[in-house]
Design an enzyme around this catalytic site. Structure first.
Site, PDB file in Angstrom:
ATOM      1  N   TYR A   1      39.324  37.036  46.403  1.00 54.01           N
ATOM      2  CA  TYR A   1      40.743  37.319  47.403  1.00 54.01           C
ATOM      3  C   TYR A   1      40.435  36.755  48.279  1.00 54.01           C
ATOM      4  O   TYR A   1      39.029  37.080  48.606  1.00 54.01           O
ATOM      5  CB  TYR A   1      40.333  39.394  47.068  1.00 54.01           C
ATOM      6  CG  TYR A   1      40.855  39.722  45.944  1.00 54.01           C
ATOM      7  CD1 TYR A   1      42.395  40.220  46.047  1.00 54.01           C
ATOM      8  CD2 TYR A   1      40.141  40.415  44.961  1.00 54.01           C
ATOM      9  CE1 TYR A   1      42.953  41.034  45.036  1.00 54.01           C
ATOM     10  CE2 TYR A   1      40.367  41.498  44.228  1.00 54.01           C
ATOM     11  CZ  TYR A   1      41.655  41.519  43.621  1.00 54.01           C
ATOM     12  OH  TYR A   1      42.215  42.144  42.605  1.00 54.01           O
TER      13      TYR A   1
ATOM     14  N   TYR B   1      37.258  38.373  37.373  1.00 55.33           N
ATOM     15  CA  TYR B   1      35.897  38.449  38.262  1.00 55.33           C
ATOM     16  C   TYR B   1      35.188  39.640  37.919  1.00 55.33           C
ATOM     17  O   TYR B   1      36.138  40.633  37.393  1.00 55.33           O
ATOM     18  CB  TYR B   1      36.450  38.423  40.177  1.00 55.33           C
ATOM     19  CG  TYR B   1      37.774  39.761  40.365  1.00 55.33           C
ATOM     20  CD1 TYR B   1      37.264  41.005  40.554  1.00 55.33           C
ATOM     21  CD2 TYR B   1      39.276  39.547  40.508  1.00 55.33           C
ATOM     22  CE1 TYR B   1      37.825  42.134  40.588  1.00 55.33           C
ATOM     23  CE2 TYR B   1      39.652  41.388  40.100  1.00 55.33           C
ATOM     24  CZ  TYR B   1      38.796  42.189  41.035  1.00 55.33           C
ATOM     25  OH  TYR B   1      39.449  43.006  41.173  1.00 55.33           O
TER      26      TYR B   1
ATOM     27  N   ARG C   1      36.762  42.329  35.606  1.00 61.14           N
ATOM     28  CA  ARG C   1      38.171  42.524  35.465  1.00 61.14           C
ATOM     29  C   ARG C   1      39.140  41.419  35.246  1.00 61.14           C
ATOM     30  O   ARG C   1      38.946  40.297  35.212  1.00 61.14           O
ATOM     31  CB  ARG C   1      38.765  42.909  37.255  1.00 61.14           C
ATOM     32  CG  ARG C   1      37.727  44.044  37.517  1.00 61.14           C
ATOM     33  CD  ARG C   1      37.827  44.875  37.078  1.00 61.14           C
ATOM     34  NE  ARG C   1      39.129  45.058  36.108  1.00 61.14           N
ATOM     35  CZ  ARG C   1      40.222  45.902  36.760  1.00 61.14           C
ATOM     36  NH1 ARG C   1      40.552  46.261  38.616  1.00 61.14           N
ATOM     37  NH2 ARG C   1      41.193  46.460  35.877  1.00 61.14           N
TER      38      ARG C   1
ATOM     39  N   HIS D   1      44.518  40.612  36.519  1.00 66.58           N
ATOM     40  CA  HIS D   1      45.305  41.797  36.939  1.00 66.58           C
ATOM     41  C   HIS D   1      45.849  41.368  37.979  1.00 66.58           C
ATOM     42  O   HIS D   1      45.914  40.837  40.018  1.00 66.58           O
ATOM     43  CB  HIS D   1      45.168  42.686  37.180  1.00 66.58           C
ATOM     44  CG  HIS D   1      43.939  43.026  37.702  1.00 66.58           C
ATOM     45  ND1 HIS D   1      42.349  42.472  37.787  1.00 66.58           N
ATOM     46  CD2 HIS D   1      43.730  43.116  39.518  1.00 66.58           C
ATOM     47  CE1 HIS D   1      41.714  42.632  39.373  1.00 66.58           C
ATOM     48  NE2 HIS D   1      42.720  43.414  39.593  1.00 66.58           N
TER      49      HIS D   1
ATOM     50  N   HIS E   1      47.736  44.341  41.650  1.00 67.38           N
ATOM     51  CA  HIS E   1      48.060  44.995  41.968  1.00 67.38           C
ATOM     52  C   HIS E   1      49.672  45.079  42.535  1.00 67.38           C
ATOM     53  O   HIS E   1      49.789  44.267  43.158  1.00 67.38           O
ATOM     54  CB  HIS E   1      47.088  44.975  43.186  1.00 67.38           C
ATOM     55  CG  HIS E   1      45.491  45.168  42.474  1.00 67.38           C
ATOM     56  ND1 HIS E   1      44.877  46.599  42.513  1.00 67.38           N
ATOM     57  CD2 HIS E   1      44.571  43.818  42.820  1.00 67.38           C
ATOM     58  CE1 HIS E   1      43.513  45.765  42.500  1.00 67.38           C
ATOM     59  NE2 HIS E   1      43.331  44.804  42.316  1.00 67.38           N
TER      60      HIS E   1
END
Ligand SMILES: [Fe+2]
Length: 263
Positions: free
Chosen positions: A132, A171, A181, A184, A186
């Site tokens: 991120y 990640y 995870r 995905h 959000h």
């Protein structure tokens, strides 16, 4: 490069399996009480963060929301930038971002299959390496100088939203000893007022990390998990350009999408 606004969304979508399931429930009138069994318990220790977030006192019911909580804001006239829903172009510095080019699209509908037009849909995600653009993300994967990882749009008259982006990478996260995870994205759906904002995540069809994810496992319901998975839709892919994933969001009722901020 064709702008995202050039993408066409043919009426054949109305005959999709998801739509058909919803049509079957159109005979149901009135108010759907929320089925608490559909949602995970607030306290799910396998998802470590839930321990601190779960309420430890009885909930207080807000009986009389104020007018401002019920009536707005109205985003239907929000002026979007030309690339607000195009993550391939909205953070360009030296060129295009690295990764699998994809279209993410779908329809926001209510429990009766009625489209929810003019509602703000926001999304944020890691880059193709699973990193991120956030000061608290210290994962080994590098930042992409051409990828910001955020987008927004307002649903059209038929309730459709659409984004163009790269597929995010999985990640690792500090939960168990080796938890990852699944890939995905959000998603936030504002709804008719600020008090109806709902947040969820879209996973990708076929990802073997989905059943291994401690957050997904809090659901305990395969049908609920299915509502969180974007389905590969070759009819909306662009040859020699990008694949497409469809993710419909049902904001209430028996087929509602699970929202991560409800317990
Ligand atoms: Fe995430």
């Amino acid at each position: 490069m064709a702008p995202l606004s050039d993408l066409r969304f043919p009426n054949c979508f109305l005959e999709s399996p998801v739509r058909f399931l919803i049509m079957e429930n159109l005979h149901t009138k009135g108010f759907y009480a929320r089925d608490r069994r559909w949602h995970p318990a607030a306290l799910t220790p396998g998802y470590k963060t839930s321990v601190a977030r779960a309420p430890n006192q009885a909930l207080v019911s807000l009986q009389a929301p104020s007018a401002s909580e019920l009536s707005g804001p109205d985003f239907s006239h929000l002026q979007m930038g030309p690339h607000d829903n195009d993550l391939l172009l909205n953070f360009n510095n030296t060129g295009l971002p690295i990764g699998e080019r994809i279209i993410m699209f779908g329809r926001v509908i209510d429990q009766f299959g009625k489209p929810v037009p003019g509602t703000l849909v926001e999304m944020w995600q890691a880059n193709a390496g699973g990193r991120y653009r956030h000061k608290n993300d210290d994962y080994l994967a590098p930042l992409d100088p051409n990828f910001g990882g955020v987008g927004r749009c307002v649903t059209d008259d038929e309730g459709y939203y659409r984004f163009r982006t790269v597929k995010p990478g999985p990640y690792p996260w500090r939960n168990g000893t080796n938890d990852w995870r699944p890939a995905h994205i959000h998603v936030s759906v504002m709804g008719p007022s600020i008090s109806t904002r709902l947040i969820t995540q879209m996973y990708f069809e076929g990802d073997p990390l989905i059943p291994r994810c401690p957050i997904v496992q809090t659901l305990n319901n395969p049908e609920a998990i299915e509502t969180l998975i974007g389905v590969l839709d070759m009819s909306m892919s662009r040859p020699m350009d990008c694949l497409a994933y469809r993710f419909d969001i049902v904001v209430r009722g028996a087929l509602q999408t699970y929202f991560e901020n409800q317990g």
